[in-house]
Motif scaffolding. Structure first.
Motif, short mmCIF file in Angstrom:
data_model
loop_
_atom_site.label_atom_id
_atom_site.label_comp_id
_atom_site.label_asym_id
_atom_site.label_seq_id
_atom_site.Cartn_x
_atom_site.Cartn_y
_atom_site.Cartn_z
N ILE A 94 17.41 -11.01 2.19
CA ILE A 94 18.68 -11.72 2.44
C ILE A 94 19.35 -11.14 3.70
O ILE A 94 19.96 -11.89 4.48
N ARG A 95 19.20 -9.85 3.93
CA ARG A 95 19.74 -9.28 5.18
C ARG A 95 19.06 -9.93 6.38
O ARG A 95 19.72 -10.27 7.37
N ALA A 96 17.73 -10.09 6.30
CA ALA A 96 16.99 -10.70 7.41
C ALA A 96 17.43 -12.14 7.62
O ALA A 96 17.56 -12.61 8.76
N ALA A 97 17.71 -12.83 6.51
CA ALA A 97 18.13 -14.24 6.61
C ALA A 97 19.48 -14.37 7.31
O ALA A 97 19.78 -15.41 7.90
N LEU A 98 20.30 -13.32 7.23
CA LEU A 98 21.64 -13.37 7.83
C LEU A 98 21.70 -12.69 9.19
O LEU A 98 22.76 -12.69 9.84
N ALA A 99 20.59 -12.13 9.64
CA ALA A 99 20.63 -11.26 10.82
C ALA A 99 21.19 -11.98 12.05
O ALA A 99 21.90 -11.36 12.86
N ASP A 100 20.89 -13.27 12.17
CA ASP A 100 21.36 -13.98 13.38
C ASP A 100 22.88 -14.18 13.39
O ASP A 100 23.45 -14.57 14.40
N ARG A 101 23.55 -13.88 12.26
CA ARG A 101 25.02 -14.00 12.24
C ARG A 101 25.69 -12.66 12.57
O ARG A 101 26.91 -12.56 12.54
N ASN A 102 24.91 -11.62 12.75
CA ASN A 102 25.46 -10.27 12.97
C ASN A 102 26.52 -9.92 11.93
O ASN A 102 27.67 -9.62 12.28
N PRO A 103 26.17 -9.92 10.66
CA PRO A 103 27.18 -9.66 9.62
C PRO A 103 27.63 -8.20 9.62
O PRO A 103 26.89 -7.31 10.06
N GLN A 104 28.84 -7.97 9.15
CA GLN A 104 29.29 -6.61 8.89
C GLN A 104 28.98 -6.33 7.42
O GLN A 104 29.67 -6.84 6.54
N VAL A 105 27.97 -5.52 7.16
CA VAL A 105 27.58 -5.24 5.78
C VAL A 105 28.38 -4.04 5.28
O VAL A 105 28.27 -2.93 5.80
N LEU A 106 29.18 -4.27 4.25
CA LEU A 106 30.10 -3.23 3.75
C LEU A 106 29.41 -2.29 2.76
O LEU A 106 29.91 -1.20 2.49
N GLY A 107 28.28 -2.73 2.19
CA GLY A 107 27.58 -1.88 1.24
C GLY A 107 26.76 -2.70 0.27
O GLY A 107 26.71 -3.93 0.37
N GLN A 108 26.11 -2.00 -0.66
CA GLN A 108 25.41 -2.72 -1.71
C GLN A 108 25.47 -1.94 -3.00
O GLN A 108 25.59 -0.71 -3.01
N PHE A 109 25.40 -2.68 -4.10
CA PHE A 109 25.37 -2.07 -5.43
C PHE A 109 24.19 -2.68 -6.19
O PHE A 109 24.01 -3.90 -6.17
N PHE A 110 23.42 -1.82 -6.84
CA PHE A 110 22.39 -2.38 -7.72
C PHE A 110 22.20 -1.49 -8.93
O PHE A 110 22.52 -0.30 -8.91
N CYS A 111 21.73 -2.11 -10.00
CA CYS A 111 21.42 -1.37 -11.21
C CYS A 111 20.30 -2.09 -11.95
O CYS A 111 19.92 -3.20 -11.58
N LYS A 112 19.78 -1.46 -12.99
CA LYS A 112 18.73 -2.10 -13.77
C LYS A 112 19.28 -3.27 -14.58
O LYS A 112 20.45 -3.28 -14.96
N GLY A 113 18.40 -4.24 -14.85
CA GLY A 113 18.74 -5.37 -15.69
C GLY A 113 17.56 -5.69 -16.59
O GLY A 113 16.40 -5.67 -16.13
N TYR A 114 17.86 -5.96 -17.84
CA TYR A 114 16.83 -6.27 -18.84
C TYR A 114 15.84 -7.30 -18.30
O TYR A 114 16.24 -8.34 -17.76
N ASP A 115 14.55 -7.00 -18.47
CA ASP A 115 13.50 -7.77 -17.79
C ASP A 115 12.38 -8.07 -18.78
O ASP A 115 11.73 -7.15 -19.29
N THR A 116 12.16 -9.35 -19.04
CA THR A 116 11.05 -9.74 -19.93
C THR A 116 10.04 -10.61 -19.20
O THR A 116 9.36 -11.43 -19.79
N PHE A 117 9.96 -10.42 -17.89
CA PHE A 117 9.03 -11.24 -17.10
C PHE A 117 7.59 -10.86 -17.41
O PHE A 117 7.23 -9.69 -17.46
N GLY A 118 6.74 -11.89 -17.55
CA GLY A 118 5.29 -11.72 -17.65
C GLY A 118 4.88 -10.71 -18.70
O GLY A 118 5.31 -10.79 -19.86
N PRO A 119 4.07 -9.73 -18.31
CA PRO A 119 3.52 -8.78 -19.30
C PRO A 119 4.60 -7.93 -19.96
O PRO A 119 4.37 -7.43 -21.07
N PHE A 120 5.75 -7.79 -19.32
CA PHE A 120 6.80 -6.96 -19.93
C PHE A 120 7.27 -7.55 -21.26
O PHE A 120 7.76 -6.86 -22.14
N LYS A 121 7.11 -8.88 -21.37
CA LYS A 121 7.52 -9.56 -22.61
C LYS A 121 6.74 -9.01 -23.81
O LYS A 121 7.28 -8.88 -24.91
N LEU A 122 5.48 -8.69 -23.57
CA LEU A 122 4.61 -8.21 -24.64
C LEU A 122 5.07 -6.90 -25.23
O LEU A 122 4.80 -6.57 -26.38
#
Ligand SMILES: Cc1cc2nc3c(=O)[nH]c(=O)nc-3n(C[C@H](O)[C@H](O)[C@H](O)COP(=O)(O)O)c2cc1C
Length: 148
Positions: A94-122
Motif C-alpha cells: 500500500i505504501r508503494a501504491a501511494l508513493a506517487d502522492r509523496n504521502p507523509q506517513v505518520l506511523g503504523q500499528f499492527f498486531c496479531k489477529g485470529y486466523d483460520t485461513f487454509g491449513p490453520f483451520k485444521l
C-alpha cells in the motif's frame, strides 16, 4: 482536526475491532468501511489512515484500490493491520501504491489477529484471542499518540 480510517475487515472482523478501539469516544475520528463506500471526499479530512487484515502479505486489494483512487498528493496517512503472523513489511504494497502522492506517513500499528485461513483451520486457527484487550489498548495509545 479530522481523521478518517478507511478499512476492510473481511476474515474475522479483527481489524474492525482494532479501528473501533481507536475511534471509540473520539468525535474527530471517522471509520469508513471501504466495502460499503459509495462516495468519499478526501478534502474533509486532515489525515486519512488505512486499515486491513493481511491477505497474502499485503492489505486487502480493495483498500489499496480505495487508497489509489482517493488519496491526495502530499496527504498525511498511517497504516493499521492485523495478521495471523504479521510483520512490518505488510504495509509495503500500500505504501508503494501511494508513493506517487509523496504521502507523509505518520506511523503504523499492527498486531496479531485470529486466523483460520487454509491449513490453520485444521488446528483451530492461530493467534486465538487476538486482538486481545492489551492489543486494543495499544491501538488506542497509538492513535492518541499520533503527532499530526
Ligand atoms: C486468504 C487469507 C490470506 C491470509 N494471508 C495472511 C498473510 O499473508 N499473513 C498473515 O499474517 N495473515 C494472513 N491471513 C490472516 C489474516 O490476515 C488475519 O486473520 C487478520 O487478522 C484478518 O483480519 P480481518 O478479520 O480484519 O479481515 C490471511 C487470511 C486469509 C483469509
Amino acid at each position: 482536526m479530522k481523521i478518517a480510517i478507511c478499512y476492510r475487515s473481511q476474515h474475522h472482523g479483527n481489524t474492525a475491532k482494532v479501528v473501533e478501539a481507536m475511534a471509540g469516544g473520539r468525535e474527530d475520528v471517522e471509520l469508513i468501511d471501504v466495502a460499503g463506500q459509495a462516495a468519499f471526499d478526501p478534502a474533509r479530512y486532515d489525515v486519512i489512515g488505512f486499515a486491513s487484515g493481511i491477505y497474502f502479505g499485503k492489505f486487502h486489494q480493495s483498500v489499496i484500490d480505495f487508497a489509489q483512487r482517493h488519496f491526495p498528493a502530499g496527504g498525511k496517512t498511517f497504516f493499521v493491520f492485523t495478521g495471523g503472523s504479521p510483520s512490518a513489511k505488510n504495509s509495503d504494497a500500500i505504501r508503494a501504491a501511494l508513493a506517487d502522492r509523496n504521502p507523509q506517513v505518520l506511523g503504523q500499528f499492527f498486531c496479531k489477529g485470529y486466523d483460520t485461513f487454509g491449513p490453520f483451520k485444521l488446528v483451530g486457527g492461530i493467534a486465538k484471542g487476538r486482538p486481545s484487550e492489551a492489543d486494543l489498548r495499544s491501538a488506542r495509545e497509538f492513535l492518541d499518540g499520533l503527532v499530526v
